[in-house]
Design a protein around this motif. Structure first.
Motif, PDB file in Angstrom:
ATOM      1  N   SER A  90      13.718 -45.158 143.055  1.00 22.38           N
ATOM      2  CA  SER A  90      12.429 -44.482 143.004  1.00 22.38           C
ATOM      3  C   SER A  90      11.335 -45.517 142.780  1.00 22.38           C
ATOM      4  CB  SER A  90      12.429 -43.453 141.859  1.00 22.38           C
ATOM      5  OG  SER A  90      11.149 -42.910 141.681  1.00 22.38           O
ATOM      6  N   ASP A  91      10.116 -45.232 143.257  1.00 22.70           N
ATOM      7  CA  ASP A  91       9.029 -46.174 143.061  1.00 22.70           C
ATOM      8  C   ASP A  91       7.865 -45.553 142.307  1.00 22.70           C
ATOM      9  OD1 ASP A  91       8.125 -44.414 144.898  1.00 22.70           O
ATOM     10  OD2 ASP A  91       7.614 -45.894 146.443  1.00 22.70           O
ATOM     11  N   ASN A  92       8.110 -44.404 141.666  1.00 23.54           N
ATOM     12  CA  ASN A  92       7.026 -43.733 140.957  1.00 23.54           C
ATOM     13  C   ASN A  92       7.599 -42.934 139.792  1.00 23.54           C
ATOM     14  OD1 ASN A  92       4.768 -42.257 140.126  1.00 23.54           O
ATOM     15  ND2 ASN A  92       4.007 -42.046 142.224  1.00 23.54           N
ATOM     16  N   SER A  93       6.979 -43.053 138.622  1.00 23.75           N
ATOM     17  CA  SER A  93       7.461 -42.322 137.452  1.00 23.75           C
ATOM     18  C   SER A  93       6.808 -40.960 137.297  1.00 23.75           C
ATOM     19  CB  SER A  93       7.192 -43.146 136.177  1.00 23.75           C
ATOM     20  OG  SER A  93       8.015 -44.272 136.134  1.00 23.75           O
ATOM     21  N   TYR A  94       5.700 -40.719 137.999  1.00 20.97           N
ATOM     22  CA  TYR A  94       4.992 -39.445 137.926  1.00 20.97           C
ATOM     23  C   TYR A  94       4.668 -39.040 136.492  1.00 20.97           C
ATOM     24  CZ  TYR A  94       6.401 -39.019 142.793  1.00 20.97           C
ATOM     25  OH  TYR A  94       6.582 -39.237 144.131  1.00 20.97           O
ATOM     26  N   GLY A  95       4.422 -40.044 135.643  1.00 24.15           N
ATOM     27  CA  GLY A  95       4.148 -39.758 134.236  1.00 24.15           C
ATOM     28  C   GLY A  95       2.885 -38.941 134.039  1.00 24.15           C
ATOM     29  N   ILE A  96       1.859 -39.186 134.868  1.00 24.63           N
ATOM     30  CA  ILE A  96       0.606 -38.443 134.729  1.00 24.63           C
ATOM     31  C   ILE A  96       0.828 -36.968 135.072  1.00 24.63           C
ATOM     32  CG2 ILE A  96      -1.745 -38.188 135.633  1.00 24.63           C
ATOM     33  CD1 ILE A  96      -1.828 -41.220 135.957  1.00 24.63           C
ATOM     34  N   GLU A  97       1.696 -36.712 136.048  1.00 29.17           N
ATOM     35  CA  GLU A  97       1.986 -35.333 136.424  1.00 29.17           C
ATOM     36  C   GLU A  97       2.712 -34.605 135.278  1.00 29.17           C
ATOM     37  OE1 GLU A  97       2.386 -31.728 138.367  1.00 29.17           O
ATOM     38  OE2 GLU A  97       1.016 -33.414 138.648  1.00 29.17           O
ATOM     39  N   VAL A  98       3.603 -35.309 134.629  1.00 29.23           N
ATOM     40  CA  VAL A  98       4.301 -34.717 133.490  1.00 29.23           C
ATOM     41  C   VAL A  98       3.312 -34.415 132.370  1.00 29.23           C
ATOM     42  CG1 VAL A  98       6.039 -35.111 131.701  1.00 29.23           C
ATOM     43  CG2 VAL A  98       6.501 -35.818 134.053  1.00 29.23           C
ATOM     44  N   ALA A  99       2.351 -35.326 132.161  1.00 27.69           N
ATOM     45  CA  ALA A  99       1.330 -35.098 131.138  1.00 27.69           C
ATOM     46  C   ALA A  99       0.509 -33.855 131.476  1.00 27.69           C
ATOM     47  CB  ALA A  99       0.426 -36.321 131.023  1.00 27.69           C
ATOM     48  N   ARG A 100       0.184 -33.671 132.754  1.00 29.04           N
ATOM     49  CA  ARG A 100      -0.565 -32.486 133.177  1.00 29.04           C
ATOM     50  C   ARG A 100       0.234 -31.212 132.890  1.00 29.04           C
ATOM     51  NH1 ARG A 100      -0.599 -28.818 136.724  1.00 29.04           N
ATOM     52  NH2 ARG A 100       1.239 -29.649 137.763  1.00 29.04           N
ATOM     53  N   ALA A 120       2.346 -30.783 130.632  1.00 24.61           N
ATOM     54  CA  ALA A 120       2.429 -30.575 129.187  1.00 24.61           C
ATOM     55  C   ALA A 120       1.153 -29.982 128.618  1.00 24.61           C
ATOM     56  CB  ALA A 120       2.747 -31.892 128.487  1.00 24.61           C
ATOM     57  N   GLY A 121       0.096 -29.872 129.441  1.00 20.63           N
ATOM     58  CA  GLY A 121      -1.137 -29.267 128.968  1.00 20.63           C
ATOM     59  C   GLY A 121      -2.188 -30.258 128.525  1.00 20.63           C
ATOM     60  N   MET A 122      -2.069 -31.510 128.928  1.00 19.78           N
ATOM     61  CA  MET A 122      -3.059 -32.508 128.578  1.00 19.78           C
ATOM     62  C   MET A 122      -4.412 -32.114 129.198  1.00 19.78           C
ATOM     63  SD  MET A 122      -2.963 -35.437 126.852  1.00 19.78           S
ATOM     64  CE  MET A 122      -1.354 -36.212 127.072  1.00 19.78           C
ATOM     65  N   PRO A 123      -5.531 -32.311 128.472  1.00 19.98           N
ATOM     66  CA  PRO A 123      -6.848 -31.945 129.026  1.00 19.98           C
ATOM     67  C   PRO A 123      -7.101 -32.603 130.376  1.00 19.98           C
ATOM     68  CG  PRO A 123      -7.026 -32.442 126.683  1.00 19.98           C
ATOM     69  CD  PRO A 123      -5.623 -32.793 127.088  1.00 19.98           C
ATOM     70  N   SER A 124      -7.756 -31.868 131.274  1.00 17.46           N
ATOM     71  CA  SER A 124      -7.975 -32.356 132.642  1.00 17.46           C
ATOM     72  C   SER A 124      -8.790 -33.643 132.658  1.00 17.46           C
ATOM     73  CB  SER A 124      -8.670 -31.284 133.473  1.00 17.46           C
ATOM     74  OG  SER A 124      -9.902 -30.920 132.867  1.00 17.46           O
ATOM     75  N   MET A 125      -9.703 -33.808 131.708  1.00 15.32           N
ATOM     76  CA  MET A 125     -10.499 -35.024 131.651  1.00 15.32           C
ATOM     77  C   MET A 125      -9.608 -36.235 131.414  1.00 15.32           C
ATOM     78  SD  MET A 125     -13.733 -35.911 129.153  1.00 15.32           S
ATOM     79  CE  MET A 125     -14.624 -34.475 129.767  1.00 15.32           C
ATOM     80  N   LYS A 142      -5.588 -41.232 136.016  1.00  8.76           N
ATOM     81  CA  LYS A 142      -5.393 -41.549 137.433  1.00  8.76           C
ATOM     82  C   LYS A 142      -6.271 -42.720 137.858  1.00  8.76           C
ATOM     83  CE  LYS A 142      -3.987 -36.927 138.948  1.00  8.76           C
ATOM     84  NZ  LYS A 142      -4.349 -35.732 139.777  1.00  8.76           N
ATOM     85  N   GLU A 143      -7.524 -42.726 137.370  1.00  3.26           N
ATOM     86  CA  GLU A 143      -8.423 -43.830 137.697  1.00  3.26           C
ATOM     87  C   GLU A 143      -7.883 -45.152 137.167  1.00  3.26           C
ATOM     88  OE1 GLU A 143     -12.196 -42.878 136.075  1.00  3.26           O
ATOM     89  OE2 GLU A 143     -12.521 -41.117 137.365  1.00  3.26           O
TER      90      GLU A 143
END
Length: 877
Positions: free
Chosen positions: A784-794, A796-801, A807-808
């Motif tokens: 695999s070449d991507n952990s998709y950690g930000i997607e998992v955080a989303r 989990a209910g992490m604020p959209s900001m 991502k930036e």
């Protein structure tokens, strides 16, 4: 504990307190419960601790002068519940009872220590869990220096299971953790070891120091030969296990303090051969959730809870022991598998067997209570019924084809004479109480029948006396009655007291009546009360004789109980196999593994019918020895690793497994390194705990082991962590050759496949739909070449900001990483910076490493040196 307050010397105390102080001097380390009338009392510091521990009132009593002493107590008839609370809080309790009738005592009542109750020595159902063993453990050592050996003995006093094992010194902690003792005995010379034990097993474990003289080979030999009535220990296979034998003798001496002549039911001892059984260390038992959940420590969510369909407490305890000590030899595993297979195919046989098992009493624990004088008539009656049921097992299994089922059946010894004796002696209506008598059958003893006849005719004789006195006194309302306070009496209303004869002796005056006695009634009362007392005493004596007769057959009864328990376990496996669609594994002596459509046995039950568990394959052979599994969190990597471990464990326990097919090459141990935890109380950070666990794996695994690694190196910086993960992978592959599954977020480790034959990349698949990621939980070939950690955080209910900013930042970091790679290599196709570290500086590092004496270093020490060299070679140091 047991400190006397100022001014409380034995000379100044009352006679009873002097008796108490003498007993307390003998049992300084125990809470002493002292029988005073209908209460158990504690005094001095013991009273303060008892009051606080079980929340009862702390009072004071006079000590024969002006001084008063603290006192706390509770009724003797409720003692079991209070003692259970004390023991559950880690106290050792010594019970000092009245051993003579107060009415017969000349002076102060004689008292003796009649029992001790500790976390490892208890028969109380209020403390014990019928589904698991309660181990009293002892650790001893023999030899010194490199010749030093450790011996462990462990016994469940409620089942008489008694075993010894002599693990390697570096495996001592693993073995103790696999036993999970409630109490450990060690020599007073090993006070430092006591602290080490608490570190191994938890600070709440009770470690009891014993006198040094008890830990000698000569003393051990005498104690064991006396207990088992033999001239040598060869028959038990422990004659060469010196350290283990010493530990076993210490347990027997510890029990002898209070059990005295009540240890005859301990008839067996065996050597736990680590070449026959797999040792599972603490982290493996915890990470695979074999008998308890990592979530809350309960059975819910454990492998044991899923496969335990046993019908008896004996079977449940044995099943748990099987899961914690899987077999390592092919022949006994295949015997179990064949037995499970027959019970699975023959539903009628399985149903009848389980119906019979449901009617079986817990023979093991009943025997222990009977042999130690703690039993009640109902329990003895149930033992008799269990013996009566044993021939039924033999009849049911008379035509089985499985060699193991046939062997278990033929080994049963029903003891029909003892079963008949129990049936003839104990009244089928007998309850738990014994104080009122009536639990021995009529016809069992002629003298008892005579005494009962006298009592049974009491009503008739009372009516005779009443009729005679009515005629003699002309008082038609005269009554002959009885109560426990005044015994037998004649009651006359006050209106008729002028008619009372002169030979009537007044006993009590009431508001409207007078109570009297007469010589004839006194004579009758004496005879009837004497008969009742003698009858109850005779019943108790007959019961003790029956209990002794049962205890004499302890060896046979324990063997029968073990056979029944094993039948229960095998039937339980068959039930699980049918209910969950398990297959029969093929067990081989090679180092391969081939699992088709394997499933996690616990997770698939939690998911239920609403969500099907995604099955996955796994194979190892001489070409493929290590799988590097990459992919994001929540994609199924950890579950995949655990299911392979659990399928392997179930196969070597002798159970069918959750897969379409499975071929398992025997493993000697299963090692796991999963998750993050710390031990801050001992000054160990999360990363240090991780490294301790990793070092233990590298130092103890063999080519026949199965290693499951999940996210090694995540507790430190990226470069440090990745370096450790890379070096560990190399070491396992080149030095150990063990079958290994390594789940990691370090995608850079995919490079290992190109460098080493036998290492293959796999990944937990995902699919992207718009800006969302769907986890497919399929393990497929490739990295695999991507952990998709930000997607998992989303998710989990992490604020959209926070998500958008992450991502930036990620995009900027990735761009910088590419630019740095192009700058250093002059090509846009360069490896990321982390891999560049290995590629560009490799020659410098290798030359420096060659100068190191790695053979004298532990793997972790070598990794530390490697990090220093990396910094030096890259100009960072």
């Amino acid at each position: 504990m047991g400190r006397k307050p100022k001014g409380t010397s034995a000379r100044e105390s009352t006679p009873m307190m002097r008796q108490y102080l003498a007993a307390k001097e003998q049992y300084k380390d125990f809470l002493l419960l002292f029988r005073v009338g209908d209460f158990y009392e504690s005094f001095h510091d013991d009273a303060r601790q008892v009051s606080e521990a079980i929340n009862i009132v702390l009072t004071r009593r006079s000590n024969g002068g002006a001084s008063e002493i603290p006192m706390a107590g509770f009724p003797f008839h409720a003692a079991e519940g209070y003692i259970a609370k004390l023991v559950q809080k880690g106290f050792k309790v010594a019970i000092c009872d009245q051993v003579e009738d107060p009415s017969q005592a000349k002076g102060i009542v004689r008292r003796e220590i009649t029992d001790i109750v500790t976390p490892g020595v208890t028969y109380s159902e209020k403390i014990l869990d019928g589904r698991q063993n309660n181990w009293l453990c002892s650790v001893a050592f023999s030899g010194s220096g490199r010749q030093k050996k450790a011996g462990i003995a462990f016994m469940d006093v409620t089942t008489a299971e008694f075993r010894i094992v002599e693990p390697r010194m570096d495996s001592l902690a693993d073995m103790l953790q696999s036993i999970q003792p409630s109490e450990v005995l060690v020599s007073s010379r090993e006070k430092g070891f006591r602290d080490a034990l608490r570190k191994m097993l938890g600070s709440e474990i009770l470690v009891t120091l014993q006198d040094e003289w008890m830990f000698t080979p000569d003393n051990a030999r005498q104690i064991l030969q006396k207990q088992f009535r033999t001239h040598s220990l060869k028959g038990f296979g422990i004659e060469r296990a010196e350290a283990g034998s010493i530990a076993a003798a210490v347990i027997l001496q510890y029990l002898e303090e209070t059990q005295r002549q009540k240890l005859q039911y301990i008839t067996r001892i065996s050597l736990l051969d680590d070449s026959k059984y797999m040792t599972l260390d603490l982290q493996t038992r915890r990470n695979l959730e074999i008998v308890s959940s990592m979530q809350d420590g309960s059975e819910q969510g454990s492998l044991f809870r899923v496969v335990d369909h046993t019908c008896t407490p004996m079977g449940s305890r044995l099943l748990k022991n099987w899961l914690l000590h899987p077999l390592r030899q092919k022949a006994p595993i295949e015997l179990r598998l064949d037995a499970v297979g027959e019970l699975l195919q023959d539903g009628v046989l399985r149903g009848k067997l389980r119906e019979m098992l449901k009617g079986m009493h817990d023979m093991e624990r009943a025997l222990a209570r009977i042999a130690t004088g703690r039993s009640v008539p109902r329990e003895v009656l149930m033992m008799g019924k269990a013996l009566e049921a044993l021939p039924g097992f033999q009849s049911l299994l008379s035509d089985v084809s499985s060699r193991h089922l046939a062997a278990l059946s033929s080994a049963i010894s029903p003891l029909p004479d003892l079963a008949r004796t129990i049936s003839q002696a104990i009244d089928p209506e007998a309850g738990a109480g014994m104080r009122e008598g009536g639990f021995i059958r009529s016809g069992c003893n002629d003298r008892l029948d005579e005494l009962r006849s006298l009592s049974s005719h009491a009503r008739e004789r009372l009516l005779e006396i009443q009729q005679q006195e009515r005629q003699r006194t002309s008082i038609s309302t005269l009554k002959v009655q009885y109560n426990k306070v005044f015994g037998y009496y004649i009651e006359v209303s006050k209106a008729n007291r002028d008619k009372v004869p002169d030979d009537y002796e007044k006993k009590q005056t009431l508001v409207n009546a007078e109570r009297y006695t007469i010589p004839a009634l006194k004579e009758y009362e004496s005879a009837i009360l004497t008969a009742e007392e003698e009858g109850i005493a005779l019943e108790l004596e007959l019961f003790r004789e029956l209990s002794a007769a049962i205890a004499k057959e302890a060896g046979t009864l324990q063997a029968d109980a073990s056979l029944v328990a094993e039948l229960d376990c095998l039937a339980s496996f068959a039930v699980a196999a049918e209910a969950y669609g398990y297959c029969k594994p093929l067990v081989t002596e090679g180092r391969g593994m081939r699992i088709t459509e394997g499933r996690h046995p616990v997770l698939e039950r939690i998911l239920g019918v609403d969500e099907a568990y995604v099955a996955n394959d796994c194979s190892f052979d001489e070409q493929e020895r290590m799988r590097i599994v990459t992919g994001p969190n929540m994609a199924g990597k950890s579950s995949y690793l655990r299911q392979i471990g659990l399928i392997t464990l179930l196969a070597q326990v002798g159970s069918f497994v959750p897969a379409a097919s499975a071929e398992i090459g025997l493993v000697d141990r299963i090692f796991t390194r999963v998750g993050a935890s710390d031990n801050l109380a001992s000054g160990e950070s999360t990363f240090l705990v991780e490294m301790h666990e990793a070092a233990s794996i590298l130092n103890n695994a063999t080519p026949d082991s199965l290693i499951l690694l999940d996210e090694v190196g995540r507790g430190t910086s990226t470069f440090d962590g990745m370096s450790i993960a890379w070096a560990m992978s190399e070491y396992i592959h080149t030095q150990l050759g063990a079958r290994t599954l390594f789940a990691t977020h370090y995608h850079e480790l995919a490079e290992l496949e190109e460098r080493f034959a036998g290492i293959y990349n796999y990944n937990a698949t995902v699919t992207e739909s718009g800006d969302k990621v769907i986890f497919l939980r399929r393990i497929v070939r490739g990295a695999s070449d991507n952990s998709y950690g930000i997607e998992v955080a989303r998710m989990a209910g992490m604020p959209s900001m926070v998500i958008e900013r992450a991502k930036e930042l990620l995009a900027g970091m990735e761009k910088k990483d590419i630019e740095m790679s192009e700058h250093r290599s002059g090509t846009s196709a360069a490896l990321p910076t982390q891999i560049y570290l290995f590629e560009e500086e490799e020659r410098k590092l290798r030359r420096a490493i060659e100068r190191l004496d790695l053979d004298r270093m532990t793997p972790i020490d070598a990794l530390i040196e490697l990090r220093k060299l990396q910094e030096l070679a890259s100009g960072e140091g």
